[in-house]
Design a protein around this motif. Structure first.
Motif, PDB file in Angstrom:
ATOM      1  N   SER A 141       0.868  -1.169   0.000  1.00  0.00           N
ATOM      2  CA  SER A 141       0.000   0.000   0.000  1.00  0.00           C
ATOM      3  C   SER A 141       0.906   1.221   0.000  1.00  0.00           C
ATOM      4  CB  SER A 141      -0.921   0.015   1.232  1.00  0.00           C
ATOM      5  OG  SER A 141      -0.170   0.152   2.430  1.00  0.00           O
ATOM      6  N   ARG A 158      -2.099   9.434  -6.663  1.00  0.00           N
ATOM      7  CA  ARG A 158      -3.253   8.559  -6.865  1.00  0.00           C
ATOM      8  C   ARG A 158      -3.504   8.327  -8.360  1.00  0.00           C
ATOM      9  NH1 ARG A 158      -5.282   4.368  -5.130  1.00  0.00           N
ATOM     10  NH2 ARG A 158      -4.327   3.950  -7.146  1.00  0.00           N
ATOM     11  N   TYR A 166      -3.877   0.519  -2.981  1.00  0.00           N
ATOM     12  CA  TYR A 166      -4.574   1.424  -2.065  1.00  0.00           C
ATOM     13  C   TYR A 166      -3.657   2.572  -1.671  1.00  0.00           C
ATOM     14  CZ  TYR A 166      -6.694   3.074   2.331  1.00  0.00           C
ATOM     15  OH  TYR A 166      -7.228   3.846   3.339  1.00  0.00           O
ATOM     16  N   TRP A 168      -3.495   5.416   0.973  1.00  0.00           N
ATOM     17  CA  TRP A 168      -4.109   5.924   2.198  1.00  0.00           C
ATOM     18  C   TRP A 168      -3.475   7.257   2.574  1.00  0.00           C
ATOM     19  CZ3 TRP A 168       0.014   6.159   5.492  1.00  0.00           C
ATOM     20  CH2 TRP A 168       1.038   5.214   5.318  1.00  0.00           C
ATOM     21  N   ASP A 191      -8.809   8.901  -0.808  1.00  0.00           N
ATOM     22  CA  ASP A 191      -8.802   7.777   0.123  1.00  0.00           C
ATOM     23  C   ASP A 191     -10.192   7.655   0.757  1.00  0.00           C
ATOM     24  OD1 ASP A 191      -8.492   5.927   2.139  1.00  0.00           O
ATOM     25  OD2 ASP A 191      -7.020   7.072   3.282  1.00  0.00           O
ATOM     26  N   TYR A 273      -9.686  -5.373   5.927  1.00  0.00           N
ATOM     27  CA  TYR A 273      -8.311  -5.618   5.498  1.00  0.00           C
ATOM     28  C   TYR A 273      -7.960  -7.095   5.329  1.00  0.00           C
ATOM     29  CZ  TYR A 273      -7.457  -0.685   6.423  1.00  0.00           C
ATOM     30  OH  TYR A 273      -7.491   0.690   6.398  1.00  0.00           O
ATOM     31  N   TRP A 287     -12.958  -3.935  -0.992  1.00  0.00           N
ATOM     32  CA  TRP A 287     -12.705  -2.635  -1.612  1.00  0.00           C
ATOM     33  C   TRP A 287     -13.669  -2.389  -2.767  1.00  0.00           C
ATOM     34  CZ3 TRP A 287     -10.529   1.105   0.637  1.00  0.00           C
ATOM     35  CH2 TRP A 287     -10.055   2.219  -0.059  1.00  0.00           C
TER      36      TRP A 287
END
Length: 330
Positions: A141, A158, A166, A168, A191, A273, A287
């Motif tokens: 991540s 992003r 992902y 974050w 996020d 997760y 997700w």
């Protein structure tokens, strides 16, 4: 007690970093050869302990600085990944070190918690490391500290990352009012779970896996329920760790770090997760399911009935109260 699996958050004495982020305290120390040797001995002792355990383990390395530029940590991860009773390994890293050590590791058991630091590394260089991880088949991540000066870098990162990664954002918690409603919406668009990290959860008395299914361990073997509770529960080198584990309600007034609050029973972060919990990698199936993500956000809003704190943070202190800089890293 019978024990099927234990997660261990390991933090040895290493406390140096090759970056100099102004918002982070971990880049301010240069270790001597003797200090590096002490850290190497502590790490070797911990790896030997992990090898000898009769139950399944997952290990998350949360160094005070950058560990993956050190061959000893690369070798430790590779060695641990090949143990049959090790389920998952994770480590916080800025991805500046070589990734060749992964050739000797069981990559299916490794997840990298990678932090992008604008001002310390160019986007292209960081993305090249991410591309290498993808080519090697390693899960990871990517995170960025949500400082206002980072917003454009966050959005650019992003846009450049593969959709399966992902990204974050750690809230920069420096006091109420740091973020406007527009800021919160802007970062939330990058996020979807950003809101979860903007909260300071009232946790005293709430059930938590810390001290039962997950523990924090220091270089000398001192075990604590988590990084944020001062009182030790024992020492893994002088006691059978299974004797240290039991259900315990949280004794802190509040918790605001991802590494801590994800173990709260009410939040049930594992539902989001899965086996990527330690590396902060959401389950792809969850997700893709907006309803399940919304359920997670709803649980976060209800934990301790804590109001939203429009400010943000990142890494945990070893124990006690988080400093502003420590809130910035994790």
């Amino acid at each position: 007690m019978e024990l099927d699996h234990l997660s261990v958050i390991y933090r040895g004495p290493l406390s140096s970093c090759n970056y100099a982020c102004p918002y982070c305290p971990f880049a301010k120390h240069t270790e001597t050869a003797a200090e590096h040797a002490a850290d190497a001995r502590a790490l070797a002792r911990f790896v030997a302990w992990a090898e000898a355990q009769p139950f399944d383990l997952s290990v998350f390395f949360t160094p005070w600085g950058e560990a993956l530029v050190r061959p000893r940590y690369q070798q430790a991860l590779a060695r641990l990944s090949r143990l049959p009773h090790v389920r998952q390994l994770a480590i916080q890293t800025n991805l500046s070190g070589s990734l060749k050590w992964l050739e000797d590791a069981d990559k299916s058991r490794i997840g990298l918690w990678a932090t992008y630091h604008p001002g310390e590394v160019g986007q292209d260089r960081f993305l090249a490391r991410c591309t290498e991880l993808d080519a090697r088949g390693v899960r990871y991540s990517v995170g960025v500290v949500g400082k206002k000066g980072h917003f454009e870098d966050i959005e650019a990162m992003r846009a450049a990352l593969p959709t399966h990664v992902y990204l974050w954002i750690n809230a920069f918690k420096v006091g109420a009012g740091y973020y406007s409603a527009h800021d919160l919406a802007r970062l939330g668009a990058v996020d979807p779970l950003f809101e979860v990290n903007t909260r300071r959860y009232r946790t005293r008395g709430l059930p938590c896996g810390a001290g039962e299914t997950v523990i924090s361990v220091e270089g000398d073997g001192t075990a604590r329920r988590c990084h944020f509770i001062e009182r030790p529960i024992g020492n893994i080198y002088t006691q059978d760790v299974r004797e240290l584990l039991r259900p315990r309600p949280c004794s802190r007034a509040s918790c605001e770090c991802h590494i801590g609050y994800v173990h709260l029973s009410e939040l049930d972060a594992a539902q989001v997760y899965g086996d990527g919990l330690l590396a902060r990698i959401p389950d792809p199936a969850v997700w893709a399911d907006r309803e399940r993500l919304e359920a997670y956000l709803a649980r976060a809003r209800g934990v301790g009935k804590t109001p939203l704190v429009p400010s943000c943070t990142s890494h945990p202190p070893l124990r006690g109260t988080l400093s502003p800089a420590e809130r910035v890293r994790n």
